[in-house]
Scaffold this active site. Structure first.
Site, PDB file in Angstrom:
ATOM      1  N   MET A  75      -4.629  -5.382  10.816  1.00 56.31           N
ATOM      2  CA  MET A  75      -5.509  -4.349  11.507  1.00 56.31           C
ATOM      3  C   MET A  75      -6.079  -3.505  10.564  1.00 56.31           C
ATOM      4  SD  MET A  75      -4.794  -1.227  14.246  1.00 56.31           S
ATOM      5  CE  MET A  75      -4.727  -0.044  12.703  1.00 56.31           C
ATOM      6  N   LYS A 132       0.666  -1.001  -0.040  1.00 53.49           N
ATOM      7  CA  LYS A 132       0.035   0.121  -0.050  1.00 53.49           C
ATOM      8  C   LYS A 132       0.898   1.068  -0.017  1.00 53.49           C
ATOM      9  CE  LYS A 132      -3.759  -0.418   2.199  1.00 53.49           C
ATOM     10  NZ  LYS A 132      -4.757  -0.778   3.178  1.00 53.49           N
ATOM     11  N   TYR A 178       9.562 -33.172 -19.689  1.00 51.04           N
ATOM     12  CA  TYR A 178       8.122 -33.028 -19.421  1.00 51.04           C
ATOM     13  C   TYR A 178       7.397 -33.365 -18.157  1.00 51.04           C
ATOM     14  CZ  TYR A 178       7.735 -38.204 -19.871  1.00 51.04           C
ATOM     15  OH  TYR A 178       7.887 -39.395 -19.620  1.00 51.04           O
ATOM     16  N   SER A 232      11.199 -41.516 -15.559  1.00 47.52           N
ATOM     17  CA  SER A 232       9.753 -40.743 -15.441  1.00 47.52           C
ATOM     18  C   SER A 232       9.925 -40.812 -13.619  1.00 47.52           C
ATOM     19  CB  SER A 232       8.665 -41.535 -16.141  1.00 47.52           C
ATOM     20  OG  SER A 232       7.527 -40.689 -15.546  1.00 47.52           O
ATOM     21  N   ARG A 274      -3.967  -1.037  -6.699  1.00 45.86           N
ATOM     22  CA  ARG A 274      -3.443  -2.445  -6.625  1.00 45.86           C
ATOM     23  C   ARG A 274      -3.685  -3.124  -7.804  1.00 45.86           C
ATOM     24  NH1 ARG A 274      -6.544  -4.476  -1.300  1.00 45.86           N
ATOM     25  NH2 ARG A 274      -8.507  -4.294  -2.130  1.00 45.86           N
ATOM     26  N   ARG A 327      -3.388   3.070   8.327  1.00 44.83           N
ATOM     27  CA  ARG A 327      -3.626   1.783   7.674  1.00 44.83           C
ATOM     28  C   ARG A 327      -2.178   0.834   7.762  1.00 44.83           C
ATOM     29  NH1 ARG A 327      -6.116   5.260   3.997  1.00 44.83           N
ATOM     30  NH2 ARG A 327      -8.400   4.756   3.699  1.00 44.83           N
ATOM     31  N   HIS A 358      -6.745 -42.181  -2.449  1.00 40.56           N
ATOM     32  CA  HIS A 358      -6.964 -42.950  -3.904  1.00 40.56           C
ATOM     33  C   HIS A 358      -8.291 -42.435  -4.596  1.00 40.56           C
ATOM     34  CE1 HIS A 358      -9.358 -46.131  -6.038  1.00 40.56           C
ATOM     35  NE2 HIS A 358      -7.890 -46.682  -6.433  1.00 40.56           N
ATOM     36  N   CYS A 393       5.553 -38.092 -13.640  1.00 37.91           N
ATOM     37  CA  CYS A 393       4.235 -38.584 -13.438  1.00 37.91           C
ATOM     38  C   CYS A 393       3.769 -38.776 -12.286  1.00 37.91           C
ATOM     39  CB  CYS A 393       4.113 -39.822 -14.444  1.00 37.91           C
ATOM     40  SG  CYS A 393       5.210 -41.018 -13.754  1.00 37.91           S
ATOM     41  N   GLY A 453      -6.749 -10.113   7.818  1.00 35.52           N
ATOM     42  CA  GLY A 453      -6.246 -10.224   9.356  1.00 35.52           C
ATOM     43  C   GLY A 453      -5.617  -9.460   9.927  1.00 35.52           C
TER      44      GLY A 453
END
Lengths: 889, 889
Positions: free
Chosen positions: B115, B33, B864, B777, B348, B104, B464, B844, B113
């Site tokens: 102030m 801020k 990958y 993998s 923002r 602020r 599972h 994987c 959360g």
């Protein structure tokens, strides 16, 4: 000396060395036998050792790689043979006075399963007559020939020995004689001819008459035998690489079977059973070497030779002493006396049982032959535990019912019981019992204490039964798959034999044998040499040796065996005992924290007593106490038992269905798919801090009580199990320090807090964990399980045997440390000490008692190992050997 | 610019910066801020942004460390305040025309959360009269004063807002008025006085009249709020370190409540829901900022401002455009208009739903505002999957019955079924069902296909049920502990509500909500912006993205989502389907190898069909097929079921006791204590090579058949699971190559063999394994289980929640890769490529779809990732973002 430079210059690899060219340093190239014969030739002179040459292991490797003899090999063999013939003044295959040779394999290390000896090579239909003429002994000549044909056919060409023996039997029957030695020349001629017919039938070839061909075939057979099944199996077990290859030794024959001035024998430089400092052995007059070992005739004790052939005996004892001092180790030799002249055929370090090994070590030092360090290195640490256990009387005869895994050494006997309750009842009544189970679990532990031994039909060396039995020093045979244990009917079936409760049984945990009935046992006696050797080991080792001990009894025994502290006290047993389990159950079944704390409060004073006993037993020594580790459901009945009980109650109305259901509900919540990697260790401490708080209270109060009472406080090391995250150890350390403080005990030199390192993650982030730990103790069992993804309970019996069989692994990684697990331990040690240079490092897994693993721990800077009390002496020796070997590097 | 050098020279840390001194680069020091207000001051000029100063995060950290304001802080604040008073031409607490300020909090990132704001600070019993005089508006002055006292009491001193509200109610009642705005000056005076009394009672102090004191207390309250419970919880979830601290912003008040030429509002530079390129937002005339967000009055749409105050509106839209192009991102601002004059209070980057995010990205690129790479970085990849699922209609109202873990996103509804058979039957009958189970197992998988969604009472995100549901793209809520599922009675109980089979239910797998009955759902629509963004991602990413797919249906869906191949086809499903399971059981129960091969021969053609379907669906793309992995007992009934059945048969005579016993015997042999680390993966292949041989046969025949039929062969990658030892992969590779060859398929570019790396040991000896593998993998699920010793099935529900709660871990290691597991992957990659530089590396596991983990895989050179089809779009974007961020480093 070590290479034939003339051949090297011609660009040829020397594949053949005369005995006079070799030495014992050339063991890798010439094999153990070749190197030793060469060394003996140098040491004793050519007149004492029949001449010959060695074909190198490199030739064997080249042969195996290409499936062909190396190009120059036959020429080199021919040249060496020519030199041998010149030296001997005889020619192979000579029809007047032929040279005969033996062909023997010889790898770096003596190795069963390799090709047996071929003797008398060089005989054929012509030269046998020459030999008869030259010796004036046609029977000797024909006996030698038939032996050669028989050995060649069997050993070189694989003709079954039974088929050959049948021919002998047939000839003896036809001639109406009983003994081989009764066969006359004609009979031996016929036998030789029958062997040759059999040879032709089975091989499709004529028996080779050309001595060069005989030799070439024999050499190739030795090479091939390196890849024989038994040899491969032996190498696998003994971790010998396949690419060593074997050498081949060709040696001029001398004959111990030339009448009563001749003989053959084996001689040890000291008694091979007791280690007493006097030569021992066996010999036979008028015999060749194989007669001594075949058992067909009963050999005489070597001492008899002193009166029969005093000169040869004197020469022999001198040579034995010379060889022993030259090799600086007890020797095992083969000799032949040919017409009064002594020849030495082989020497090697003598294999010996533990008592002989320690006796030799102590004597060799007092004789000035060896230093203490050298003497220690002559001892095979892995054999020493036989000196600590009951053993089966070597004189006893018995029938083995079945065999299993030799899981915890020693012999034990008693009446069969099938559950821990019966074992405890019998134990209290003073009866000896053997606990027989399919497998065992945490709540069987009280039964282990009461039983003389444990026998299971499932599981391997790292099964629960094996680990607990070893920990308590109880003999144990595991995974005896031949036995079907039926708990419902309380019977154990082995084939047709049915054993009922109360039947007597003997188990041999050293060999894995199971024997019906009782057999005479021999108790171990205190051995002063062993104690001396252990003292030396303590002086020479760097690594500390502690014991895993859970009870004052264990602790006292551990001290007797020389443990320098307790490296692992598993507190779960303090929750399992008969007077504890109901309270533990009440704790687990509690509906709220208040109830839980009430139940724990009842356990606290009992545990305090346990700790006080332990601390008094270990006064002045460190005691590492691991806070509760196993998952809570281990303290409750099994899920399937409750499901069955619920079904039964439902169908019959018997039993308190509500109570069963209540238990079942709780067990279903606690039940885990994979308990080994579930809610245990410090995870329990974080979920239920009140359990750890109670334990620390009991520990602190016990410490203060013992200190006040005896004036000596234990060196307390509280250990947090199964840490993964820095925050876990941080939180648990805070809990331990806080509760101890509240009970009058402050952190300091005599009270430290550390962690068990038993997860790969902990090894990888050890520098963070070390910030909050005064010590690391490697739990190598669990670290092996997680690093390899091997559930000890499941894999040992089902997979590892197959894996060893398929040569995927040499040994169980639960026995000897896996190299990858070793890597993680190194990492953890380095990482941990990089932030805390004085971090204490120990090991408390089965590997703490394994000599190979101990060498690794020593080399990597660990401070101590901890092992079952019974393994402590072995560990002390192994630690010393590791330190000595390291100093020699 | 970034430091006050004068103070630095004096040896003083500068703790206070005027807005005119800061910039957006100083976010770490000034908070988000403070940095943005400073940046706006620089960008828009001092006349557009009320002046003020920021107290740095470093001051907060110093305060928290020492529990005291840094020594020079109050002096620095006083100096900054003096400068502000000069600038404003007013003095705080002035009894004629007082300066008022807001206070602020402002951390680096916006953080709930922390102030709340204190407005109107500087008012006291004197200055309120000055304000009344200066504005000519006593009601405004007193309303401002009572608001200040109320906020200060509540926010700074913790007086409960309920108690304060009670005072308002009491005064309104006494005055007989309904609305706050109806309270006149007298009433407001009384209210202020009541607040002060309450303040005194609750704090034991008088309300501070000294503005400096008011300010100091407010600053300290902001600091303290950093360690408030909610703030800590938020940081934990969002992995924000505790030691960032928060800044404090003190800003001159401007007033939107000075009548109808004044107002306050929030404005987005684009539509915050759709992303459309037009400003959007809300405002209220004659109101302060908190009135807009409090909901007490209904705000007007921002577009209305164009007619009400055209000049201010034009200024605002210009400013929004300017801010957006300056910040290169969609902006979310707060503004106030005081008597026609526009002030910007905050800006923002706008939080936005997925559709707005992609719309903004595409528009910003076409407008020339951003490059494609820049546009991609503005998208939060983790929100994108909402665009692929049914969602609950935002207009719908409903009651949430209970909540569980949001395990697989999307909403689903249907009638409840309690087992897979019913699900399949319903599916075939075309009915929509939700499968409700305590937990699920391998043989429930067929039921997943048939059901619209899955709800379980146990298990977490890596259970599972969660894994399979995600794999299939079925919505799933797991571990809804509020539900008690009773399979015996086929009911699910939530408190007093009892749901029976056939009752309708809705689950929201995105939020974890469970709703009784049906609720209107909204289907996802194809979004052209999303497709555009995905195309850019494909151009910019380095990492390949494949899908885990077991069936042709999965494969087709995976292709639609842009998968470039199959990275994991789990073949176990080919043994589980209804027509397979009896054959598989026959195989497992076979008494000998012949029977076993016969049973396998029946499975082979069925599996060949499966593979053909898969290969055709993935024509031209690589397909990685994992040979059978799970332990065999997963294909048999459970041990306890059989034990119960046997007991029932014994007691009632019902059922074939012999058949039950036969099954039981086999299950007892196969049953494992820890199946996850037991006889599975290639261990099965080594114990029972005939299973793998059958699979390879089916694969090879399918490959040849598809090649012959379509002319296009798949790029086949056969994967050996759970490799530990070099010899395992060597033997299994030999098997695969041999059987493939026998069936007409040769190793080559279109057929390679590799391994899954999922054990720590494999990572440590990867260079040996790489010798026999064409690819690795990483099975990150199992590697996490073993590295951390965390059984996914057991730990997720019981431990991880507690661990997250206790701040031991931030997130489940089964969701985002644990760093130690990452270390092992790096080691394995390096080791493997050190001997085979072109070794293909993939992932994987569940982590293949997690953006943070994808960044790690990208940075460490993997080729990958493979993830469930539904995650493929997210993975494509995340992979591109990782590559872009890497290029910026």
């Amino acid at each position: 000396m070590s290479k034939d430079w003339q051949l090297e210059i011609k660009g040829l690899t020397p594949f053949v060395y005369d005995f006079s060219q070799g030495s014992r340093e050339m063991r890798d190239l010439l094999g153990g036998k070749g190197a030793n014969v060469a060394e003996m030739t140098r040491l004793l002179g050519a007149e004492r050792v029949p001449a010959g040459f060695t074909i190198t292991t490199e030739a064997c490797v080249a042969y195996l790689e290409t499936n062909n003899e190396p190009a120059t090999l036959s020429a080199q063999v021919a040249e060496a043979l020519a030199r041998l013939e010149t030296l001997a003044g005889k020619r192979l295959g000579d029809r007047d006075d032929p040279l005969l040779v033996s062909v023997r394999s010889g790898a770096r290390d003596s190795m069963p399963g390799m090709m047996d000896t071929v003797l008398n090579l060089g005989l054929n239909d012509k030269s046998v007559e020459g030999l008869a003429k030259a010796t004036g002994n046609p029977r000797f000549a024909w006996d030698s020939y038939r032996r050669f044909v028989q050995m060649f056919a069997n050993v070189v060409r694989g003709v079954a020995s039974e088929a050959l023996e049948e021919q002998i039997a047939a000839v003896k029957k036809a001639r109406g004689v009983a003994l081989d030695t009764d066969l006359d020349v004609e009979a031996l001629r016929e036998l030789t001819s029958r062997f040759m017919t059999l040879y032709r039938e089975q091989t499709g070839q004529e028996f080779p008459q050309e001595p060069g061909d005989q030799l070439a075939q024999s050499i190739r057979a030795v090479f091939d035998s390196w890849m024989g099944e038994r040899a491969i199996a032996y190498r696998r077990i003994n971790r010998i690489p396949d690419d060593w290859g074997t050498a081949v030794n060709v040696q001029q024959m001398v004959f111990g079977n030339k009448g009563l001035t001749s003989g053959s024998g084996v001689a040890f430089s000291r008694d091979e059973i007791t280690g007493e400092p006097r030569p021992s052995g066996d010999f036979l007059l008028n015999a060749q070497g194989e007669d001594v070992v075949s058992g067909a005739r009963t050999p005489q004790d070597l001492s008899k030779l002193a009166t029969l052939m005093p000169a040869a005996y004197a020469q022999l004892t001198d040579i034995l002493a010379l060889l022993e001092s030259h090799y600086m180790d007890m020797q095992d030799t083969e000799f032949t006396i040919e017409e009064g002249r002594l020849y030495m055929l082989q020497t090697r370090s003598a294999k010996r049982p533990a008592q002989a090994a320690v006796r030799f070590g102590v004597d060799a030092v007092s004789e000035g032959l060896l230093t203490k360090a050298q003497a220690l290195l002559t001892i095979d640490a892995s054999t020493l535990d036989t000196m600590l256990h009951n053993t089966i009387d070597p004189q006893a005869t018995f029938t083995v019912l079945t065999s299993g895994v030799a899981a915890s050494p020693g012999a034990a006997q008693g009446k069969i019981v099938f559950d821990s309750h019966s074992a405890i009842a019998a134990g209290e009544a003073g009866r000896s019992v053997i606990l027989v189970r399919p497998f065992t679990e945490a709540d069987d532990v009280a039964g282990f204490h009461a039983a003389k031994g444990i026998l299971t039909s499932e599981g391997g060396k790292a099964s629960h039964a094996a680990l607990v039995a070893r920990g308590m020093g109880r003999p144990c045979v595991c995974g005896a798959g031949g036995i079907e244990v039926d708990l419902a009917t309380k019977t154990a079936r082995v084939g047709d034999v049915v054993l009922a409760e109360g039947d007597e049984i003997t188990i041999n945990g050293t060999t894995g044998e199971v024997i019906a009935g009782v057999v005479a046992l021999v108790s171990p006696e205190p051995n002063p040499s062993f104690l001396t050797v252990l003292e030396w080991a303590d002086d020479l080792r760097r690594l500390g040796v502690r014991a895993n001990a859970d009870t004052p009894d264990d602790a006292i025994r551990a001290r007797e065996y020389g443990a320098e502290g307790i490296g692992l006290c598993r507190t779960e047993h303090m929750f399992m005992a008969a007077d504890r389990q109901p309270k533990m159950r009440a704790m687990i079944l509690a509906d709220n924290e208040t109830q839980r704390r009430d139940a724990l409060a009842e356990l606290r004073p009992l545990q305090q007593q346990d700790f006080e006993g332990l601390f008094e037993a270990m006064a002045g020594l460190p005691v590492t106490i691991r806070l509760l580790d196993p998952p809570l459901h281990e303290f409750l009945p099994k899920l399937f038992e409750l499901k069955v009980a619920a079904e039964r109650a439902r169908l019959t109305g018997e039993g308190d269905i509500e109570e069963i259901q209540r238990l079942l509900d709780r067990v279903e919540v606690l039940n885990e798919v994979n308990p080994m990697i579930g809610t245990r260790g410090c995870r329990l401490g974080i979920l239920h801090p009140e359990i750890y708080e109670m334990q620390v209270e009991a520990i602190a109060m016990a410490t203060v009580a013992v200190r006040d009472r005896t004036g000596e406080a234990p060196h307390l090391e509280v250990m947090i199990p199964l840490v993964n995250y820095e925050q876990e150890i941080e939180m648990m350390r805070e809990l331990v320090v806080r509760v101890a403080h509240d009970n009058g005990l402050e952190l300091g030199p005599d009270f430290i807090v550390g962690t068990m390192i038993e997860l790969p993650r902990a090894c990888l982030v050890a520098e963070k964990i070390a910030d909050h730990a005064d010590f690391f103790s490697f739990g190598t069992n669990d670290l092996t399980q997680t690093t390899l993804g091997f559930s000890r309970d499941d894999i040992e019996s089902s997979i590892l045997a197959r894996y060893i069989d398929r040569k995927i692994v040499d040994r169980s990684p639960f026995e000897t440390l896996d190299p990858a697990v070793g890597e993680l331990i190194k990492m953890a040690g380095w990482n941990g000490r990089s932030v805390k240079h004085d971090l204490k490092l120990g090991v408390c897994g089965a590997h703490g008692g394994d000599p190979d693993s101990i060498a690794f721990f020593d080399a990597n800077g660990l401070d101590y190992v901890s092992c079952p009390p019974i393994d402590v002496p072995v560990a002390r020796i192994a630690a010393a050997q590791a330190a000595i070997r390291r100093s020699l590097e």
